[in-house]
Write an enzyme that holds these catalytic residues in place. Structure first.
Site, PDB file in Angstrom:
ATOM      1  N   ASP A   1       0.876  -1.176   0.000  1.00 10.15           N
ATOM      2  CA  ASP A   1       0.000   0.000   0.000  1.00 10.15           C
ATOM      3  C   ASP A   1       0.907   1.217   0.000  1.00 10.15           C
ATOM      4  O   ASP A   1       1.580   1.503   1.001  1.00 10.15           O
ATOM      5  CB  ASP A   1      -0.892  -0.026   1.251  1.00 10.15           C
TER       6      ASP A   1
ATOM      7  N   ASN B   1       3.155   3.367 -10.457  1.00 12.68           N
ATOM      8  CA  ASN B   1       1.919   3.465 -11.251  1.00 12.68           C
ATOM      9  C   ASN B   1       0.686   3.748 -10.394  1.00 12.68           C
ATOM     10  O   ASN B   1      -0.243   4.416 -10.851  1.00 12.68           O
ATOM     11  CB  ASN B   1       1.732   2.146 -12.021  1.00 12.68           C
TER      12      ASN B   1
ATOM     13  N   SER C   1       0.594  12.501 -15.549  1.00 13.09           N
ATOM     14  CA  SER C   1      -0.561  12.803 -16.403  1.00 13.09           C
ATOM     15  C   SER C   1      -0.397  14.196 -16.993  1.00 13.09           C
ATOM     16  O   SER C   1       0.151  15.094 -16.346  1.00 13.09           O
ATOM     17  CB  SER C   1      -1.831  12.741 -15.558  1.00 13.09           C
TER      18      SER C   1
ATOM     19  N   ALA D   1      -7.206  18.328  -6.904  1.00 10.77           N
ATOM     20  CA  ALA D   1      -6.239  17.538  -6.120  1.00 10.77           C
ATOM     21  C   ALA D   1      -5.407  16.657  -7.048  1.00 10.77           C
ATOM     22  O   ALA D   1      -4.183  16.547  -6.904  1.00 10.77           O
ATOM     23  CB  ALA D   1      -6.980  16.680  -5.087  1.00 10.77           C
ATOM     24  N   TYR D   2      -6.081  16.030  -8.004  1.00 10.79           N
ATOM     25  CA  TYR D   2      -5.384  15.144  -8.946  1.00 10.79           C
ATOM     26  C   TYR D   2      -4.350  15.925  -9.738  1.00 10.79           C
ATOM     27  O   TYR D   2      -3.192  15.518  -9.867  1.00 10.79           O
ATOM     28  CB  TYR D   2      -6.401  14.495  -9.872  1.00 10.79           C
TER      29      TYR D   2
ATOM     30  N   LYS E   1      -0.173  15.446  -9.611  1.00  9.05           N
ATOM     31  CA  LYS E   1       0.662  15.031 -10.742  1.00  9.05           C
ATOM     32  C   LYS E   1       1.726  16.098 -11.059  1.00  9.05           C
ATOM     33  O   LYS E   1       2.826  15.760 -11.492  1.00  9.05           O
ATOM     34  CB  LYS E   1      -0.208  14.720 -11.970  1.00  9.05           C
TER      35      LYS E   1
ATOM     36  N   VAL F   1      -6.759   6.575 -21.107  1.00  9.99           N
ATOM     37  CA  VAL F   1      -6.776   5.119 -21.272  1.00  9.99           C
ATOM     38  C   VAL F   1      -8.051   4.499 -20.684  1.00  9.99           C
ATOM     39  O   VAL F   1      -8.493   4.886 -19.595  1.00  9.99           O
ATOM     40  CB  VAL F   1      -5.532   4.507 -20.578  1.00  9.99           C
ATOM     41  N   ARG F   2      -8.572   3.490 -21.390  1.00 10.90           N
ATOM     42  CA  ARG F   2      -9.792   2.794 -20.937  1.00 10.90           C
ATOM     43  C   ARG F   2      -9.481   1.874 -19.751  1.00 10.90           C
ATOM     44  O   ARG F   2      -9.089   0.711 -19.924  1.00 10.90           O
ATOM     45  CB  ARG F   2     -10.387   1.972 -22.089  1.00 10.90           C
ATOM     46  N   THR F   3      -9.615   2.442 -18.547  1.00 10.55           N
ATOM     47  CA  THR F   3      -9.460   1.679 -17.298  1.00 10.55           C
ATOM     48  C   THR F   3     -10.593   2.126 -16.391  1.00 10.55           C
ATOM     49  O   THR F   3     -11.403   2.975 -16.777  1.00 10.55           O
ATOM     50  CB  THR F   3      -8.123   2.029 -16.610  1.00 10.55           C
TER      51      THR F   3
END
Ligand code: NAP
Length: 211
Positions: free
Chosen positions: A62, A89, A143, A157-158, A162, A191-193
Protein backbone atom coordinates in the site's frame (compact mmCIF):
# COMPACT_ATOMS: atom_id res chain seq x y z
CA UNK A 1 16.19 -7.21 -25.67
CA UNK A 2 18.60 -7.27 -22.77
CA UNK A 3 15.96 -7.22 -20.04
CA UNK A 4 16.11 -10.87 -18.97
CA UNK A 5 16.71 -11.36 -15.28
CA UNK A 6 16.23 -7.73 -14.35
CA UNK A 7 13.97 -7.20 -11.36
CA UNK A 8 11.04 -4.82 -11.64
CA UNK A 9 8.41 -3.74 -9.14
CA UNK A 10 5.14 -2.23 -10.27
CA UNK A 11 2.79 -0.49 -7.84
CA UNK A 12 -0.98 -0.83 -8.29
CA UNK A 13 -0.34 -3.89 -10.45
CA UNK A 14 -3.69 -5.60 -9.89
CA UNK A 15 -5.59 -3.85 -12.67
CA UNK A 16 -5.57 -1.20 -15.38
CA UNK A 17 -2.32 0.19 -16.71
CA UNK A 18 -0.27 -1.32 -13.86
CA UNK A 19 -1.44 -4.85 -14.64
CA UNK A 20 -0.65 -4.33 -18.31
CA UNK A 21 2.84 -3.02 -17.47
CA UNK A 22 3.42 -6.23 -15.44
CA UNK A 23 2.25 -8.30 -18.42
CA UNK A 24 4.46 -6.48 -20.95
CA UNK A 25 7.55 -6.50 -18.71
CA UNK A 26 6.96 -10.19 -17.92
CA UNK A 27 6.84 -10.99 -21.63
CA UNK A 28 10.21 -9.22 -22.08
CA UNK A 29 11.73 -11.67 -19.59
CA UNK A 30 11.87 -9.24 -16.69
CA UNK A 31 11.44 -10.73 -13.20
CA UNK A 32 8.30 -8.81 -12.20
CA UNK A 33 7.03 -8.23 -8.68
CA UNK A 34 3.38 -7.28 -9.08
CA UNK A 35 2.34 -5.34 -6.00
CA UNK A 36 -1.14 -4.37 -4.84
CA UNK A 37 -2.66 -3.01 -1.66
CA UNK A 38 -5.36 -5.69 -1.68
CA UNK A 39 -3.78 -9.12 -1.33
CA UNK A 40 -6.72 -11.02 -2.86
CA UNK A 41 -6.83 -8.75 -5.94
CA UNK A 42 -3.05 -8.94 -6.35
CA UNK A 43 -3.00 -12.74 -6.17
CA UNK A 44 -5.92 -12.97 -8.59
CA UNK A 45 -4.00 -10.77 -11.07
CA UNK A 46 -0.92 -12.97 -10.67
CA UNK A 47 -3.03 -16.08 -11.37
CA UNK A 48 -4.69 -14.49 -14.41
CA UNK A 49 -1.25 -13.68 -15.84
CA UNK A 50 -0.04 -17.21 -15.08
CA UNK A 51 -2.93 -18.61 -17.13
CA UNK A 52 -1.70 -16.50 -20.06
CA UNK A 53 1.79 -17.93 -19.58
CA UNK A 54 3.25 -14.81 -17.93
CA UNK A 55 4.88 -15.64 -14.60
CA UNK A 56 5.16 -12.84 -12.04
CA UNK A 57 5.50 -12.73 -8.27
CA UNK A 58 3.17 -10.93 -5.93
CA UNK A 59 3.88 -8.86 -2.82
CA UNK A 60 1.41 -6.71 -0.87
CA UNK A 61 2.13 -2.98 -0.97
CA UNK A 62 0.00 0.00 0.00
CA UNK A 63 1.89 3.07 -1.21
CA UNK A 64 -0.17 5.27 1.10
CA UNK A 65 1.33 3.50 4.11
CA UNK A 66 5.04 4.18 4.82
CA UNK A 67 5.21 1.05 7.00
CA UNK A 68 4.01 -1.09 4.08
CA UNK A 69 6.71 0.48 1.87
CA UNK A 70 9.32 -0.26 4.55
CA UNK A 71 8.21 -3.93 4.73
CA UNK A 72 8.35 -4.26 0.94
CA UNK A 73 11.84 -2.77 0.83
CA UNK A 74 12.98 -5.18 3.54
CA UNK A 75 11.53 -8.09 1.56
CA UNK A 76 13.31 -7.00 -1.63
CA UNK A 77 16.59 -6.47 0.18
CA UNK A 78 16.46 -9.94 1.79
CA UNK A 79 15.07 -11.84 -1.18
CA UNK A 80 17.01 -10.24 -4.05
CA UNK A 81 19.33 -7.52 -2.75
CA UNK A 82 18.69 -5.51 -5.89
CA UNK A 83 16.08 -3.61 -7.86
CA UNK A 84 16.50 -2.57 -11.48
CA UNK A 85 13.14 -1.14 -12.48
CA UNK A 86 10.58 0.66 -10.37
CA UNK A 87 7.26 1.67 -11.89
CA UNK A 88 5.31 4.05 -9.66
CA UNK A 89 1.92 3.46 -11.25
CA UNK A 90 -0.53 3.36 -8.31
CA UNK A 91 -2.69 6.44 -8.21
CA UNK A 92 -6.07 7.79 -7.21
CA UNK A 93 -8.30 10.33 -8.89
CA UNK A 94 -11.08 11.11 -6.42
CA UNK A 95 -12.06 14.70 -7.13
CA UNK A 96 -13.41 14.62 -10.69
CA UNK A 97 -16.55 16.46 -9.58
CA UNK A 98 -14.77 19.16 -7.58
CA UNK A 99 -13.42 22.62 -8.32
CA UNK A 100 -10.36 24.18 -6.77
CA UNK A 101 -12.60 26.55 -4.86
CA UNK A 102 -14.53 23.85 -3.08
CA UNK A 103 -12.27 20.80 -2.80
CA UNK A 104 -11.75 19.76 0.82
CA UNK A 105 -8.26 19.43 2.20
CA UNK A 106 -8.85 15.80 3.26
CA UNK A 107 -9.37 14.90 -0.42
CA UNK A 108 -6.24 16.81 -1.41
CA UNK A 109 -4.32 15.14 1.40
CA UNK A 110 -5.47 11.61 0.48
CA UNK A 111 -4.60 12.22 -3.17
CA UNK A 112 -1.16 13.63 -2.40
CA UNK A 113 -0.40 10.81 0.05
CA UNK A 114 -0.96 8.21 -2.68
CA UNK A 115 0.16 10.05 -5.82
CA UNK A 116 3.14 12.00 -4.45
CA UNK A 117 4.36 10.74 -1.07
CA UNK A 118 3.94 7.13 -2.23
CA UNK A 119 6.25 7.44 -5.25
CA UNK A 120 8.69 9.65 -3.31
CA UNK A 121 8.94 7.12 -0.47
CA UNK A 122 9.32 4.29 -2.98
CA UNK A 123 12.19 6.15 -4.69
CA UNK A 124 13.81 6.85 -1.31
CA UNK A 125 13.47 3.17 -0.42
CA UNK A 126 14.98 1.78 -3.62
CA UNK A 127 17.46 4.37 -4.89
CA UNK A 128 20.13 3.15 -2.43
CA UNK A 129 19.87 -0.37 -3.93
CA UNK A 130 20.06 1.10 -7.43
CA UNK A 131 23.06 3.24 -6.52
CA UNK A 132 24.81 0.17 -5.09
CA UNK A 133 24.49 -1.52 -8.49
CA UNK A 134 24.84 1.66 -10.51
CA UNK A 135 21.74 0.68 -12.44
CA UNK A 136 18.15 1.80 -12.12
CA UNK A 137 15.16 2.83 -14.16
CA UNK A 138 12.34 4.63 -12.36
CA UNK A 139 9.14 5.44 -14.22
CA UNK A 140 6.59 7.64 -12.52
CA UNK A 141 3.17 7.44 -14.15
CA UNK A 142 2.05 11.04 -14.31
CA UNK A 143 -0.56 12.80 -16.40
CA UNK A 144 -0.98 15.71 -18.80
CA UNK A 145 -3.39 16.95 -16.15
CA UNK A 146 -0.34 17.83 -14.05
CA UNK A 147 1.42 19.74 -16.82
CA UNK A 148 1.74 23.43 -15.93
CA UNK A 149 1.67 24.44 -19.58
CA UNK A 150 -1.61 22.51 -20.12
CA UNK A 151 -3.16 23.43 -16.76
CA UNK A 152 -6.94 23.98 -16.58
CA UNK A 153 -9.71 23.84 -13.98
CA UNK A 154 -11.34 20.81 -12.36
CA UNK A 155 -9.73 17.73 -10.78
CA UNK A 156 -7.79 20.10 -8.49
CA UNK A 157 -6.24 17.54 -6.12
CA UNK A 158 -5.38 15.14 -8.95
CA UNK A 159 -3.82 17.91 -11.04
CA UNK A 160 -1.76 19.27 -8.14
CA UNK A 161 -0.59 15.78 -7.22
CA UNK A 162 0.66 15.03 -10.74
CA UNK A 163 2.42 18.43 -10.96
CA UNK A 164 4.14 17.58 -7.68
CA UNK A 165 5.01 14.11 -8.96
CA UNK A 166 6.69 15.74 -11.96
CA UNK A 167 8.70 17.85 -9.53
CA UNK A 168 9.71 14.73 -7.58
CA UNK A 169 10.84 13.23 -10.89
CA UNK A 170 12.87 16.29 -11.88
CA UNK A 171 14.56 16.60 -8.48
CA UNK A 172 15.57 12.93 -8.37
CA UNK A 173 16.61 12.91 -12.04
CA UNK A 174 18.89 15.82 -11.29
CA UNK A 175 20.31 14.19 -8.18
CA UNK A 176 21.11 10.96 -10.02
CA UNK A 177 22.82 12.67 -12.95
CA UNK A 178 26.17 11.09 -13.74
CA UNK A 179 24.99 7.66 -12.56
CA UNK A 180 23.39 4.88 -14.58
CA UNK A 181 20.03 5.62 -12.97
CA UNK A 182 17.25 7.29 -14.93
CA UNK A 183 14.20 8.84 -13.30
CA UNK A 184 11.43 9.72 -15.73
CA UNK A 185 7.76 10.46 -15.69
CA UNK A 186 5.29 9.84 -18.48
CA UNK A 187 1.64 10.30 -19.35
CA UNK A 188 -0.08 7.16 -20.65
CA UNK A 189 -2.68 9.21 -22.54
CA UNK A 190 -6.39 8.85 -21.85
CA UNK A 191 -6.78 5.12 -21.27
CA UNK A 192 -9.79 2.79 -20.94
CA UNK A 193 -9.46 1.68 -17.30
CA UNK A 194 -11.63 2.08 -14.21
CA UNK A 195 -10.04 5.53 -13.84
CA UNK A 196 -10.14 6.57 -17.51
CA UNK A 197 -13.61 5.17 -18.18
CA UNK A 198 -14.98 3.34 -21.24
CA UNK A 199 -14.97 6.45 -23.47
CA UNK A 200 -11.19 6.89 -23.31
CA UNK A 201 -9.35 6.79 -26.61
CA UNK A 202 -6.47 4.43 -25.78
CA UNK A 203 -6.31 0.74 -24.86
CA UNK A 204 -4.34 -0.44 -21.80
CA UNK A 205 -1.79 -1.94 -24.19
CA UNK A 206 -1.15 1.51 -25.68
CA UNK A 207 -1.20 3.15 -22.24
CA UNK A 208 1.40 0.77 -20.85
CA UNK A 209 3.89 0.47 -23.71
CA UNK A 210 5.95 3.60 -22.95
CA UNK A 211 6.56 2.51 -19.37
P1 NAP B 1 -7.04 2.28 -12.14
O1 NAP B 1 -7.54 1.27 -13.11
O2 NAP B 1 -7.98 3.01 -11.26
O3 NAP B 1 -5.91 1.57 -11.26
C1 NAP B 1 -5.27 2.27 -10.21
C2 NAP B 1 -4.39 1.29 -9.47
O4 NAP B 1 -3.75 1.99 -8.38
C3 NAP B 1 -5.19 0.13 -8.85
O5 NAP B 1 -4.43 -1.03 -8.91
C4 NAP B 1 -5.34 0.61 -7.40
O6 NAP B 1 -5.55 -0.44 -6.48
C5 NAP B 1 -3.97 1.22 -7.21
N1 NAP B 1 -3.88 2.01 -5.99
C6 NAP B 1 -4.59 3.09 -5.61
N2 NAP B 1 -4.19 3.49 -4.39
C7 NAP B 1 -3.21 2.65 -3.99
C8 NAP B 1 -2.41 2.54 -2.84
N3 NAP B 1 -2.53 3.38 -1.80
N4 NAP B 1 -1.47 1.55 -2.79
C9 NAP B 1 -1.33 0.68 -3.82
N5 NAP B 1 -2.08 0.72 -4.93
C10 NAP B 1 -3.01 1.70 -5.01
O7 NAP B 1 -6.22 3.44 -12.89
P2 NAP B 1 -5.28 3.43 -14.19
O8 NAP B 1 -6.00 4.16 -15.25
O9 NAP B 1 -4.72 2.07 -14.45
O10 NAP B 1 -4.13 4.41 -13.66
C11 NAP B 1 -2.80 4.01 -13.44
C12 NAP B 1 -1.93 5.27 -13.38
O11 NAP B 1 -2.04 5.97 -14.61
C13 NAP B 1 -2.36 6.26 -12.29
O12 NAP B 1 -1.22 6.82 -11.69
C14 NAP B 1 -3.12 7.32 -13.07
O13 NAP B 1 -3.11 8.57 -12.42
C15 NAP B 1 -2.35 7.34 -14.37
N6 NAP B 1 -3.10 7.88 -15.51
C16 NAP B 1 -4.22 7.25 -15.99
C17 NAP B 1 -4.89 7.80 -17.09
C18 NAP B 1 -6.10 7.14 -17.69
O14 NAP B 1 -6.69 7.71 -18.63
N7 NAP B 1 -6.53 5.97 -17.24
C19 NAP B 1 -4.44 9.00 -17.67
C20 NAP B 1 -3.30 9.61 -17.15
C21 NAP B 1 -2.63 9.03 -16.08
P3 NAP B 1 -7.06 -0.90 -6.01
O15 NAP B 1 -7.58 -1.80 -7.11
O16 NAP B 1 -6.82 -1.60 -4.72
O17 NAP B 1 -7.87 0.36 -5.87
Amino acid sequence: MGHEGKIAAVTGGNKGIGLEICRQLGRLGVDVILTARDEAKGKKAREDLREEGVLVRFHPLDVGDPESIRRFREFMEKEFGRMAILVNNAGVNIDADKTGEEVDIETVSRTVRTNVYGPLLMCQAFLPLMRRQNYGRIVNISSMMGSLTEMAGGYPAYRMSKTALNAVTRVLAHETMGTNIRVNSMCPGWVRTDMGGPEAERSVEEGADTA
